[in-house]
Design an enzyme around this catalytic site. Structure first.
Site, PDB file in Angstrom:
ATOM      1  N   HIS A  17       4.871 -22.784  16.891  1.00 51.50           N
ATOM      2  CA  HIS A  17       5.284 -20.729  16.684  1.00 51.50           C
ATOM      3  C   HIS A  17       3.719 -20.582  15.396  1.00 51.50           C
ATOM      4  O   HIS A  17       2.740 -21.030  15.320  1.00 51.50           O
ATOM      5  CB  HIS A  17       6.017 -20.612  15.300  1.00 51.50           C
ATOM      6  CG  HIS A  17       7.731 -21.049  15.921  1.00 51.50           C
ATOM      7  ND1 HIS A  17       7.675 -21.842  17.227  1.00 51.50           N
ATOM      8  CD2 HIS A  17       8.584 -22.036  15.262  1.00 51.50           C
ATOM      9  CE1 HIS A  17       8.950 -21.975  17.099  1.00 51.50           C
ATOM     10  NE2 HIS A  17       9.479 -22.296  16.221  1.00 51.50           N
ATOM     11  N   HIS A 103       1.762 -20.777  24.132  1.00 58.88           N
ATOM     12  CA  HIS A 103       2.200 -19.942  24.081  1.00 58.88           C
ATOM     13  C   HIS A 103       1.515 -18.195  24.669  1.00 58.88           C
ATOM     14  O   HIS A 103       1.167 -17.640  24.312  1.00 58.88           O
ATOM     15  CB  HIS A 103       2.467 -19.565  22.307  1.00 58.88           C
ATOM     16  CG  HIS A 103       3.674 -20.529  22.059  1.00 58.88           C
ATOM     17  ND1 HIS A 103       4.477 -21.730  21.756  1.00 58.88           N
ATOM     18  CD2 HIS A 103       4.598 -20.561  20.526  1.00 58.88           C
ATOM     19  CE1 HIS A 103       5.263 -21.714  21.845  1.00 58.88           C
ATOM     20  NE2 HIS A 103       5.510 -21.292  20.547  1.00 58.88           N
ATOM     21  N   HIS A 176       6.156 -18.087  27.115  1.00 62.60           N
ATOM     22  CA  HIS A 176       6.988 -19.538  27.747  1.00 62.60           C
ATOM     23  C   HIS A 176       8.312 -19.947  28.809  1.00 62.60           C
ATOM     24  O   HIS A 176       8.654 -20.022  29.299  1.00 62.60           O
ATOM     25  CB  HIS A 176       6.182 -20.597  27.510  1.00 62.60           C
ATOM     26  CG  HIS A 176       6.730 -20.847  25.573  1.00 62.60           C
ATOM     27  ND1 HIS A 176       6.382 -19.392  25.192  1.00 62.60           N
ATOM     28  CD2 HIS A 176       7.477 -21.592  25.713  1.00 62.60           C
ATOM     29  CE1 HIS A 176       7.040 -20.170  23.854  1.00 62.60           C
ATOM     30  NE2 HIS A 176       7.576 -21.145  23.750  1.00 62.60           N
ATOM     31  N   GLN A 185       8.883 -14.734  22.705  1.00 67.18           N
ATOM     32  CA  GLN A 185       9.815 -14.510  21.974  1.00 67.18           C
ATOM     33  C   GLN A 185       8.447 -14.193  21.164  1.00 67.18           C
ATOM     34  O   GLN A 185       6.989 -14.391  21.161  1.00 67.18           O
ATOM     35  CB  GLN A 185       8.316 -16.484  21.218  1.00 67.18           C
ATOM     36  CG  GLN A 185      10.023 -17.509  21.773  1.00 67.18           C
ATOM     37  CD  GLN A 185       8.989 -18.895  21.243  1.00 67.18           C
ATOM     38  OE1 GLN A 185       8.379 -19.385  20.975  1.00 67.18           O
ATOM     39  NE2 GLN A 185      10.417 -19.860  21.510  1.00 67.18           N
ATOM     40  N   TYR A 187       5.582 -12.567  17.364  1.00 69.56           N
ATOM     41  CA  TYR A 187       5.752 -12.720  15.876  1.00 69.56           C
ATOM     42  C   TYR A 187       4.892 -11.920  15.260  1.00 69.56           C
ATOM     43  O   TYR A 187       4.497 -11.738  15.778  1.00 69.56           O
ATOM     44  CB  TYR A 187       4.653 -14.695  16.557  1.00 69.56           C
ATOM     45  CG  TYR A 187       5.515 -15.401  17.193  1.00 69.56           C
ATOM     46  CD1 TYR A 187       5.400 -16.396  16.512  1.00 69.56           C
ATOM     47  CD2 TYR A 187       5.130 -15.640  18.560  1.00 69.56           C
ATOM     48  CE1 TYR A 187       6.900 -17.272  16.704  1.00 69.56           C
ATOM     49  CE2 TYR A 187       5.664 -16.476  19.115  1.00 69.56           C
ATOM     50  CZ  TYR A 187       6.481 -18.295  18.373  1.00 69.56           C
ATOM     51  OH  TYR A 187       6.470 -18.455  18.751  1.00 69.56           O
TER      52      TYR A 187
HETATM   53 CU   LIG Z   1       6.981 -21.036  18.712  1.00 66.89          CU
END
Ligand SMILES: [Cu+2]
Ligand SMILES: *[C@@H]1O[C@H](CO)[C@@H](O)[C@H](O)[C@H]1NC(C)=O
Length: 241
Positions: A17, A103, A176, A185, A187
């Protein structure tokens, strides 16, 4: 086959990540993690209705105490946000730093005016978008550009916005796993800014949570099939002076 693909993608994504952890102002670093509310874990936020989508936290507890530093930024400055896989992974040569290159997705930056940039209250703010980058005409993703640029993404602070203190929310969305919701996801981290020399404009903004829905075409998105040729970046349009 499907099980294998899922197993492989989990094996890759668990440890790769990313965290926005350094801000540069006109080419000068404010210092590693200085003035940025970094989490203690680099995992994603996947619930776009959660307060954790504002400035992280929740499953990724923020480093405490929160930074006391507020980063001075002239309006109109060229600012660079820098991401790395973990807080100590810069310069290790790890192939999945600054982020797993799989990602793929957009990079987005918002500002919200606050009375004090060290405030612990991040709910109820009005966020306007100052930068976005998604899928370009060569079908290259913003995350690939971020990866190729060793974690750095540059953008400009608008010249016309009012001087004062702001939170800057810099975000990567990895797509993904986004073919169903929750799956994208997100971030994001927030930097604490003191903007000087600005103008008199107070852009209208959106709220977090609220700016994104699980049904948004930029949140529920199939990265693999059919091969995407367009991508709709979530959230409002970019504010320009
Ligand atoms: Cu990740
Ligand atoms: C913000 O910048 C202004 C102008 O440089 C300065 O007067 C003020 O003290 C700064 N505030 C903080 C909290 O750094």
């Amino acid at each position: 086959m499907k099980t294998l693909v899922v197993a492989l993608s989990l094996a890759v994504s668990v440890s790769t990540h990313t965290i926005f952890q350094e801000l540069w102002v006109n080419g000068v670093s404010a210092g590693h993690t200085e003035g940025i509310r970094v989490p203690t874990y680099d995992g994603p936020i996947t619930d776009v209705t959660s307060n954790d989508v504002i400035c992280n936290g929740g499953p990724n507890p923020l480093n405490t105490p929160l930074p006391s530093k507020v980063i001075d930024v002239p309006a109109g400055a060229q600012v660079t946000a820098e991401w790395h896989h973990t807080l100590d992974s810069a310069n290790t040569g790890y192939s999945s730093d600054p982020i797993d290159p799989g990602h793929l997705g957009p990079v987005i930056v918002y500002l919200a005016k606050v009375s004090s940039a060290t405030t612990t209250t991040v709910t109820g703010l009005s966020w306007f978008k100052i930068y976005e980058d998604g899928l370009d005409s060569n079908l290259q993703w913003a995350v690939t550009r971020l990866y190729n640029n060793k974690g750095k993404v540059s953008f400009k602070i608008p010249t016309c916005i009012a001087s004062g203190q702001y939170l800057l929310r810099a975000e990567v969305i990895a797509l993904h796993g986004a073919s169903s919701y929750p799956g994208a996801q997100l971030y994001m981290e927030c930097a604490q800014l003191n903007i000087s020399g600005g103008g008199s404009t107070s852009p209208s903004g959106v709220s977090f949570p609220g700016a994104y829905q699980g049904t948004d075409p930029g949140i529920k998105f199939n990265l693999y099939y059919p091969t995407p040729t367009t991508y709709t970046i979530p959230g409002p349009t970019v504010f320009n002076c």
